[in-house]
Design a protein around this motif. Structure first.
Motif, PDB file in Angstrom:
ATOM      1  N   THR A  13       0.620  -1.288   0.248  1.00  0.00           N
ATOM      2  CA  THR A  13      -0.084   0.341   0.282  1.00  0.00           C
ATOM      3  C   THR A  13       0.658   0.958   0.366  1.00  0.00           C
ATOM      4  O   THR A  13       1.588   1.116   0.817  1.00  0.00           O
ATOM      5  CB  THR A  13      -1.146   0.301   1.152  1.00  0.00           C
ATOM      6  OG1 THR A  13      -2.046   0.979   1.136  1.00  0.00           O
ATOM      7  CG2 THR A  13      -0.213   0.015   2.769  1.00  0.00           C
ATOM      8  N   GLN A  14       0.411   2.123  -0.392  1.00  0.00           N
ATOM      9  CA  GLN A  14       0.954   3.093  -0.651  1.00  0.00           C
ATOM     10  C   GLN A  14       0.091   4.707  -0.118  1.00  0.00           C
ATOM     11  O   GLN A  14       1.163   4.841   0.563  1.00  0.00           O
ATOM     12  CB  GLN A  14       1.730   3.758  -2.469  1.00  0.00           C
ATOM     13  CG  GLN A  14       2.363   4.622  -2.315  1.00  0.00           C
ATOM     14  CD  GLN A  14       3.954   4.753  -2.315  1.00  0.00           C
ATOM     15  OE1 GLN A  14       4.121   3.251  -2.511  1.00  0.00           O
ATOM     16  NE2 GLN A  14       4.763   5.532  -2.774  1.00  0.00           N
ATOM     17  N   SER A  15      -1.047   5.531  -0.838  1.00  0.00           N
ATOM     18  CA  SER A  15      -1.672   5.568  -0.193  1.00  0.00           C
ATOM     19  C   SER A  15      -2.453   5.305   0.968  1.00  0.00           C
ATOM     20  O   SER A  15      -3.146   6.239   1.593  1.00  0.00           O
ATOM     21  CB  SER A  15      -2.867   5.705  -1.144  1.00  0.00           C
ATOM     22  OG  SER A  15      -3.543   4.887  -1.824  1.00  0.00           O
ATOM     23  N   GLY A  16      -2.137   4.090   0.741  1.00  0.00           N
ATOM     24  CA  GLY A  16      -3.371   3.256   2.555  1.00  0.00           C
ATOM     25  C   GLY A  16      -4.700   3.031   1.761  1.00  0.00           C
ATOM     26  O   GLY A  16      -5.128   2.269   2.520  1.00  0.00           O
ATOM     27  N   LEU A  21      -8.112  -2.169   2.756  1.00  0.00           N
ATOM     28  CA  LEU A  21      -8.818  -3.500   2.274  1.00  0.00           C
ATOM     29  C   LEU A  21      -7.866  -4.800   2.541  1.00  0.00           C
ATOM     30  O   LEU A  21      -8.512  -6.157   3.093  1.00  0.00           O
ATOM     31  CB  LEU A  21      -8.619  -3.724   0.443  1.00  0.00           C
ATOM     32  CG  LEU A  21      -8.940  -2.867  -0.691  1.00  0.00           C
ATOM     33  CD1 LEU A  21      -8.678  -2.563  -1.870  1.00  0.00           C
ATOM     34  CD2 LEU A  21     -10.558  -2.604  -0.554  1.00  0.00           C
ATOM     35  N   ALA A  22      -6.947  -4.790   2.830  1.00  0.00           N
ATOM     36  CA  ALA A  22      -5.670  -6.471   3.271  1.00  0.00           C
ATOM     37  C   ALA A  22      -6.518  -6.484   5.087  1.00  0.00           C
ATOM     38  O   ALA A  22      -6.271  -7.069   5.062  1.00  0.00           O
ATOM     39  CB  ALA A  22      -4.275  -5.496   3.144  1.00  0.00           C
ATOM     40  N   LEU A  58      -3.762 -12.066  -2.614  1.00  0.00           N
ATOM     41  CA  LEU A  58      -2.351 -10.533  -2.900  1.00  0.00           C
ATOM     42  C   LEU A  58      -3.465  -9.846  -3.188  1.00  0.00           C
ATOM     43  O   LEU A  58      -3.888  -9.254  -3.749  1.00  0.00           O
ATOM     44  CB  LEU A  58      -2.112 -11.350  -4.416  1.00  0.00           C
ATOM     45  CG  LEU A  58      -0.789 -12.282  -3.887  1.00  0.00           C
ATOM     46  CD1 LEU A  58      -0.768 -13.164  -5.635  1.00  0.00           C
ATOM     47  CD2 LEU A  58       0.222 -12.549  -3.407  1.00  0.00           C
ATOM     48  N   GLY A  59      -2.645  -8.502  -3.066  1.00  0.00           N
ATOM     49  CA  GLY A  59      -3.085  -6.815  -2.278  1.00  0.00           C
ATOM     50  C   GLY A  59      -1.951  -6.043  -3.648  1.00  0.00           C
ATOM     51  O   GLY A  59      -0.884  -6.600  -2.543  1.00  0.00           O
ATOM     52  N   THR A  60      -3.067  -5.125  -4.010  1.00  0.00           N
ATOM     53  CA  THR A  60      -1.971  -4.672  -4.935  1.00  0.00           C
ATOM     54  C   THR A  60      -2.355  -2.680  -4.911  1.00  0.00           C
ATOM     55  O   THR A  60      -3.787  -2.959  -5.326  1.00  0.00           O
ATOM     56  CB  THR A  60      -0.611  -4.961  -5.984  1.00  0.00           C
ATOM     57  OG1 THR A  60      -0.113  -3.652  -6.413  1.00  0.00           O
ATOM     58  CG2 THR A  60      -2.182  -5.004  -7.108  1.00  0.00           C
ATOM     59  N   PRO A  61      -1.825  -1.733  -4.776  1.00  0.00           N
ATOM     60  CA  PRO A  61      -2.735  -0.427  -5.698  1.00  0.00           C
ATOM     61  C   PRO A  61      -1.681  -0.806  -7.589  1.00  0.00           C
ATOM     62  O   PRO A  61      -1.205  -1.721  -7.416  1.00  0.00           O
ATOM     63  CB  PRO A  61      -1.580   0.579  -5.482  1.00  0.00           C
ATOM     64  CG  PRO A  61      -0.473   0.044  -4.730  1.00  0.00           C
ATOM     65  CD  PRO A  61      -0.797  -1.246  -4.707  1.00  0.00           C
ATOM     66  N   GLU A  62      -2.907   0.138  -7.836  1.00  0.00           N
ATOM     67  CA  GLU A  62      -2.599  -0.363  -9.775  1.00  0.00           C
ATOM     68  C   GLU A  62      -1.792   0.993  -9.830  1.00  0.00           C
ATOM     69  O   GLU A  62      -2.106   2.346  -9.648  1.00  0.00           O
ATOM     70  CB  GLU A  62      -3.709   0.202 -10.340  1.00  0.00           C
ATOM     71  CG  GLU A  62      -4.199   0.076 -11.774  1.00  0.00           C
ATOM     72  CD  GLU A  62      -4.866   0.727 -12.640  1.00  0.00           C
ATOM     73  OE1 GLU A  62      -5.397   0.484 -13.859  1.00  0.00           O
ATOM     74  OE2 GLU A  62      -5.317   1.786 -12.193  1.00  0.00           O
TER      75      GLU A  62
END
Length: 154
Positions: A13-16, A21-22, A58-62
């Motif tokens: 996460t960058q922005s949170g 979501l995680a 697996l969680g990621t921002p785009e």
């Protein structure tokens, strides 16, 4: 007595937003007492963590139509040490997207195919802001994954 299954949630996460979501995915997975769930940031997760799990979220921002560099780094560090050892591992993806998120999902799928993993749920793509419904959807994803592991569905 049946041994507990292990669910690993790896995210960046960058922005949170992906972090929210995680945390929701973790809450959902926590509803299934028979599954031990571990939440790890992508830069902190490694080969031992991956080899120990029975299921993976697996969680990621785009980022620029792709997954985060941190998640890609996780794949880069674990692929060869895990090659051929995780065939059939059930996995699913959640993405916080500024655009449509499909590029990140597609590329994660390509890498997961190289590991030999099995996608067991449609990707959860949350576009723009994190809404209460998005958090509910993430909780449901976590609970469904944990329940599937617990029941031996995957």
């Amino acid at each position: 007595m049946t041994e507990h299954k292990h669910l690993l949630i790896v995210y960046h996460t960058q922005s949170g937003n992906t972090g929210q979501l995680a945390q929701a995915v973790l809450r959902g997975a926590g509803q299934v007492a028979e599954v031990d769930t571990v939440l790890m940031r992508a830069f902190d997760a490694g080969t031992e963590d991956l080899l120990r799990c029975d299921g993976l979220l697996l969680g990621t921002p785009e980022n620029f139509g792709y997954m985060s560099g941190a998640l890609k780094d996780f794949f880069d560090r674990t692929y060869y040490p895990c090659e051929g050892k995780l065939t059939g591992l059930p996995y699913a993806v959640f993405v916080s997207a500024g655009n449509d998120g499909t590029g990140a999902v597609r590329e994660i799928g390509r890498i997961a195919n190289g590991y030999g993993w099995k996608q067991v749920a449609e990707a959860l793509i949350v576009r723009k802001s994190i809404t209460p419904q998005a958090l509910t959807d993430a909780e449901e994803l976590g609970e469904a994954m944990a329940a599937g592991l617990s029941m031996g569905v995957f």
